[in-house]
Design a protein around this motif. Structure first.
Motif, PDB file in Angstrom:
ATOM      1  N   ARG A   1      44.749  38.906  52.825  1.00 51.69           N
ATOM      2  CA  ARG A   1      45.410  37.624  52.541  1.00 51.69           C
ATOM      3  C   ARG A   1      46.394  37.782  51.388  1.00 51.69           C
ATOM      4  O   ARG A   1      47.474  37.185  51.398  1.00 51.69           O
ATOM      5  CB  ARG A   1      44.373  36.542  52.207  1.00 51.69           C
ATOM      6  CG  ARG A   1      43.540  36.136  53.404  1.00 51.69           C
ATOM      7  CD  ARG A   1      42.818  34.845  53.142  1.00 51.69           C
ATOM      8  NE  ARG A   1      41.846  34.921  52.057  1.00 51.69           N
ATOM      9  CZ  ARG A   1      40.605  35.389  52.187  1.00 51.69           C
ATOM     10  NH1 ARG A   1      40.193  35.826  53.355  1.00 51.69           N
ATOM     11  NH2 ARG A   1      39.782  35.432  51.163  1.00 51.69           N
ATOM     12  N   ASP A   2      46.028  38.609  50.408  1.00 52.67           N
ATOM     13  CA  ASP A   2      46.957  38.822  49.289  1.00 52.67           C
ATOM     14  C   ASP A   2      48.258  39.450  49.781  1.00 52.67           C
ATOM     15  O   ASP A   2      49.333  39.129  49.286  1.00 52.67           O
ATOM     16  CB  ASP A   2      46.312  39.725  48.223  1.00 52.67           C
ATOM     17  CG  ASP A   2      45.276  38.971  47.407  1.00 52.67           C
ATOM     18  OD1 ASP A   2      45.256  37.725  47.486  1.00 52.67           O
ATOM     19  OD2 ASP A   2      44.473  39.625  46.721  1.00 52.67           O
ATOM     20  N   SER A   3      48.121  40.363  50.752  1.00 47.93           N
ATOM     21  CA  SER A   3      49.347  41.030  51.207  1.00 47.93           C
ATOM     22  C   SER A   3      50.189  40.118  52.105  1.00 47.93           C
ATOM     23  O   SER A   3      51.408  40.188  52.085  1.00 47.93           O
ATOM     24  CB  SER A   3      49.019  42.348  51.924  1.00 47.93           C
ATOM     25  OG  SER A   3      48.359  42.086  53.153  1.00 47.93           O
ATOM     26  N   CYS A   4      49.553  39.245  52.877  1.00 46.53           N
ATOM     27  CA  CYS A   4      50.321  38.416  53.833  1.00 46.53           C
ATOM     28  C   CYS A   4      50.651  37.032  53.287  1.00 46.53           C
ATOM     29  O   CYS A   4      51.771  36.548  53.450  1.00 46.53           O
ATOM     30  CB  CYS A   4      49.517  38.222  55.112  1.00 46.53           C
ATOM     31  SG  CYS A   4      49.216  39.730  55.997  1.00 46.53           S
ATOM     32  N   TYR A   5      49.667  36.376  52.711  1.00 48.76           N
ATOM     33  CA  TYR A   5      49.862  34.964  52.335  1.00 48.76           C
ATOM     34  C   TYR A   5      50.406  34.800  50.912  1.00 48.76           C
ATOM     35  O   TYR A   5      51.118  33.848  50.627  1.00 48.76           O
ATOM     36  CB  TYR A   5      48.541  34.187  52.442  1.00 48.76           C
ATOM     37  CG  TYR A   5      47.904  34.178  53.824  1.00 48.76           C
ATOM     38  CD1 TYR A   5      48.645  34.462  54.967  1.00 48.76           C
ATOM     39  CD2 TYR A   5      46.554  33.863  53.999  1.00 48.76           C
ATOM     40  CE1 TYR A   5      48.060  34.451  56.232  1.00 48.76           C
ATOM     41  CE2 TYR A   5      45.969  33.840  55.262  1.00 48.76           C
ATOM     42  CZ  TYR A   5      46.719  34.139  56.368  1.00 48.76           C
ATOM     43  OH  TYR A   5      46.140  34.118  57.618  1.00 48.76           O
ATOM     44  N   ARG A   6      50.017  35.728  50.016  1.00 48.20           N
ATOM     45  CA  ARG A   6      50.414  35.567  48.622  1.00 48.20           C
ATOM     46  C   ARG A   6      51.939  35.470  48.452  1.00 48.20           C
ATOM     47  O   ARG A   6      52.430  34.560  47.773  1.00 48.20           O
ATOM     48  CB  ARG A   6      49.799  36.704  47.788  1.00 48.20           C
ATOM     49  CG  ARG A   6      50.052  36.714  46.300  1.00 48.20           C
ATOM     50  CD  ARG A   6      49.777  35.439  45.551  1.00 48.20           C
ATOM     51  NE  ARG A   6      48.510  34.783  45.820  1.00 48.20           N
ATOM     52  CZ  ARG A   6      48.291  33.477  45.639  1.00 48.20           C
ATOM     53  NH1 ARG A   6      49.256  32.684  45.201  1.00 48.20           N
ATOM     54  NH2 ARG A   6      47.117  32.952  45.889  1.00 48.20           N
ATOM     55  N   PRO A   7      52.730  36.391  49.091  1.00 44.91           N
ATOM     56  CA  PRO A   7      54.184  36.277  48.920  1.00 44.91           C
ATOM     57  C   PRO A   7      54.726  34.933  49.421  1.00 44.91           C
ATOM     58  O   PRO A   7      55.649  34.369  48.826  1.00 44.91           O
ATOM     59  CB  PRO A   7      54.733  37.424  49.804  1.00 44.91           C
ATOM     60  CG  PRO A   7      53.606  38.381  49.951  1.00 44.91           C
ATOM     61  CD  PRO A   7      52.350  37.566  49.907  1.00 44.91           C
ATOM     62  N   ILE A   8      54.106  34.407  50.475  1.00 42.77           N
ATOM     63  CA  ILE A   8      54.567  33.110  51.006  1.00 42.77           C
ATOM     64  C   ILE A   8      54.233  31.992  50.022  1.00 42.77           C
ATOM     65  O   ILE A   8      55.063  31.132  49.709  1.00 42.77           O
ATOM     66  CB  ILE A   8      53.909  32.836  52.387  1.00 42.77           C
ATOM     67  CG1 ILE A   8      54.377  33.888  53.395  1.00 42.77           C
ATOM     68  CG2 ILE A   8      54.228  31.436  52.876  1.00 42.77           C
ATOM     69  CD1 ILE A   8      53.775  33.746  54.787  1.00 42.77           C
ATOM     70  N   LEU A   9      52.993  32.032  49.498  1.00 51.26           N
ATOM     71  CA  LEU A   9      52.577  30.982  48.549  1.00 51.26           C
ATOM     72  C   LEU A   9      53.445  31.031  47.287  1.00 51.26           C
ATOM     73  O   LEU A   9      53.873  29.993  46.774  1.00 51.26           O
ATOM     74  CB  LEU A   9      51.096  31.158  48.186  1.00 51.26           C
ATOM     75  CG  LEU A   9      50.118  30.916  49.347  1.00 51.26           C
ATOM     76  CD1 LEU A   9      48.708  31.386  48.992  1.00 51.26           C
ATOM     77  CD2 LEU A   9      50.096  29.446  49.746  1.00 51.26           C
ATOM     78  N   ASN A  10      53.735  32.258  46.820  1.00 47.51           N
ATOM     79  CA  ASN A  10      54.597  32.377  45.628  1.00 47.51           C
ATOM     80  C   ASN A  10      55.982  31.803  45.907  1.00 47.51           C
ATOM     81  O   ASN A  10      56.550  31.081  45.083  1.00 47.51           O
ATOM     82  CB  ASN A  10      54.738  33.846  45.205  1.00 47.51           C
ATOM     83  CG  ASN A  10      53.434  34.387  44.620  1.00 47.51           C
ATOM     84  OD1 ASN A  10      52.544  33.611  44.275  1.00 47.51           O
ATOM     85  ND2 ASN A  10      53.313  35.702  44.531  1.00 47.51           N
ATOM     86  N   ALA A  11      56.507  32.134  47.109  1.00 48.04           N
ATOM     87  CA  ALA A  11      57.862  31.657  47.434  1.00 48.04           C
ATOM     88  C   ALA A  11      57.880  30.130  47.546  1.00 48.04           C
ATOM     89  O   ALA A  11      58.835  29.473  47.118  1.00 48.04           O
ATOM     90  CB  ALA A  11      58.336  32.295  48.741  1.00 48.04           C
TER      91      ALA A  11
END
Ligand SMILES: C[S@@+](CC[C@H](N)C(=O)[O-])C[C@H]1O[C@@H](n2cnc3c(N)ncnc32)[C@H](O)[C@@H]1O
Length: 457
Positions: A136-146
């Motif tokens: 989840r950190d690799s897939c969702y984290r960048p989206i949540l940060n953006a």
């Protein structure tokens, strides 16, 4: 009048939908038969070995291991039953299905459906287990940060949502003790009068107590109404002020849930009943952390380093899914993205797609609709590979564009690139103990639908 799905009055589309519904329910019920057939095959292979080979395997305790696999399969079947039993008939707000009848034996499901079911179990690991955190950190984290970068802080952020529980006052009853007779001796003449007075006092006391009770009840009701009103206002304010995020192809819903947890108004959209049944189960019926056990890798016979790895349990959910901030605006919509949102125009502040673009027959249709549903100034955030789902499916159309071709389309449609990274390592439903592991080099981008000129000035 509410009609059971299956009435003579239903349309052709409804009939197909009903048949599909029961086909998926049947697949959930067919798991045991399907999985045990696979175990029997392994047992047959073992029995067919020459005695000398069997002797060599004596210390490996293979029959015992296969017994363990059988027990895990039974457990998974119980979970799958649980998912459909409490969920399937009640899941849709606008559709009712007959109650499930589990007496009849399930019929053989297609290999396609059984693959979907097995992936659903693995998807639970990705979205709702501690083991899936890295993924989840690799897939969702960048989206949540953006989302936080491009949409700003959400008004409904959990930090601002303090629930009043109204217990700061009125914590006791006022004392009536001051009215008590202190029991000093009276002469006989006054006894009757004293008793009368005492009775009056008692009655008055009862009246007071009743009045206090009524007042307290009114106060509680008022407090409850206030709280409901506050929550309603909070939700309305949030809907009005919080940026609205749409997550098409939301799978088991974790990304959409995380977005709502940050305080944004978020809707996940999904068309697979395998996913919808299971996400409904997790989101609405699992309130205790790690309360559900499953064995997602039990049918993975290849690339196992240790026999135990195959039969090890995974616990879900790693968080309490009902623990969203009060007033959070989170929903799931069921249906094909291209149909459900075809009438939306300039509605969403953000569309977030994760491992979704390549599910299209024609990815251009997705891009066009994303453009249409976004408000001017809104952003589309995407993360994922291009493993086209329909590429090898007979009778299905499939347009396999490369990323540079897709990029051209995105620009032609009118989007402006804000951010782009063509090489983000990510995994998808990875078994961290498997000897075979896929790593995708995903493309991550943020593009903006430009604001209208009048809005810029
Ligand atoms: C590869 S999965 C990704 C799921 C999730 N986004 C994640 O990252 O875990 C793609 C999901 O999109 C769903 N899907 C595919 N086509 C869809 C469509 N046209 N409308 C809605 N959902 C769709 C599939 O059922 C599947 O759950």
């Amino acid at each position: 009048m509410a009609a059971w799905s299956g009435d003579a009055r239903e349309s052709e589309g409804d009939r197909q939908e009903r048949e599909h519904f029961w086909r998926v329910v049947n697949a959930f019920r067919y798991y045991r038969a399907y999985a045990l057939e696979r175990v029997r095959r392994a047992e047959r292979e073992l029995r067919a070995l020459p005695p000398a080979h069997r002797r060599l395997l004596r210390d490996a305790a293979l029959p015992g291991h296969l017994q363990c696999v059988r027990a895990r399969v039974e457990h998974n079947q119980e979970l799958l039953h649980d998912i459909i039993l409490g969920t399937a008939e009640h899941m849709f707000e606008n559709k009712r299905y007959r109650p499930l009848a589990l007496e009849a034996e399930p019929t053989p499901a297609t290999a396609f459906d059984m693959d979907k079911l097995k992936s659903t179990l693995k998807q639970l690991v990705r979205d709702w287990s501690s083991e899936g955190q890295g993924e989840r950190d690799s897939c969702y984290r960048p989206i949540l940060n953006a989302i936080q970068t491009y949409l700003g802080a959400a008004s409904g952020h959990s930090g601002s949502s303090i629930k009043s529980n109204g217990n700061s006052c009125c914590d006791g009853h006022s004392s009536n003790g001051s009215n008590n007779s202190d029991g000093c001796h009276q002469n006989h003449r006054h006894q009757q009068q004293q008793e009368n007075e005492q009775q009056q006092l008692n009655e008055q006391q009862q009246l007071n107590e009743q009045q206090q009770l009524n007042e307290q009840q009114q106060l509680n009701e008022q407090q409850q109404q206030n709280e409901q009103q506050q929550q309603h206002n909070h939700k309305q304010q949030q809907q009005q002020r919080s940026p609205r995020v749409l997550v098409p192809g939301s799978g088991l819903g974790r990304l959409a849930w995380e977005i709502a947890r940050l305080g944004y108004s978020c809707q996940g959209n999904e068309f697979s009943l395998f996913m919808l049944f299971t996400s409904h189960y997790i989101l609405n019926r699992c309130h205790e952390v790690d309360s559900v056990r499953l064995y997602p890798w039990v049918l993975q016979f290849s690339n196992t380093r240790r026999a135990w790895d195959r039969v090890r349990p995974v616990l879900v959910p790693d968080v309490d899914p009902s623990a969203l901030p009060p007033g959070a605006d989170f929903s799931m919509s069921a249906g094909d993205f291209l149909e459900v949102y075809s009438l939306d125009m300039d509605v969403w502040d953000c569309v977030a797609t994760c491992f979704f673009l390549d599910t299209a027959h024609n990815v251009i249709a997705y891009i066009e609709l994303i453009w249409k549903v976004l408000k001017p100034g809104g952003v589309w955030i995407n993360m994922g590979p291009l493993l086209y789902h329909f590429e090898n499916m007979v009778g299905e159309s499939s347009l396999e564009l490369s990323y540079d071709q897709i990029r051209q389309v995105i620009v032609q449609v009118g989007f402006v690139f804000e951010e782009e990274n063509e090489c983000v390592h990510a995994t998808y439903t990875e078994n961290e103990r498997s000897m075979l592991r896929y790593i995708y080099d995903c493309v991550f981008f943020v593009v903006r639908k430009p604001a209208l000129k009048s809005e810029c000035s």
